[in-house]
Write a protein that holds these residues in place. Structure first.
Motif: not given
Ligand code: SF4
Length: 59
Positions: A27, A35, A48, A39, A33, A46
């Motif tokens: 991801c 941050e 990374p 997502c 994605f 989610i």
């Protein structure tokens, strides 16, 4: 993204999300994605380090 008809609010199970990378894809390197843990396609938290079937590499 909307113009391309991306799905939204997809549950993790439908996306076949997993909390580990898949053959180097993850991801944190996916264009969808958000941050630090979201997502634009798949719902919920989610990682990374996760992956799902909607993976698309960042340009
Ligand atoms: S791999 Fe899937 S869950 Fe991860 S950021 Fe990309 S689209 Fe979202």
């Amino acid at each position: 993204m909307v113009a391309r008809g991306l799905p939204r609010n997809v549950p993790k199970a439908v996306a076949r999300y997993q909390d580990r990378p898949n053959r180097g894809q993850r991801c944190g390197r996916c264009m969808h994605f958000i941050e630090p843990g979201g997502c634009e396609i798949v719902t919920g938290r989610i990682s990374p380090q996760g992956w799902c079937r909607y993976f698309e590499a960042m340009a």
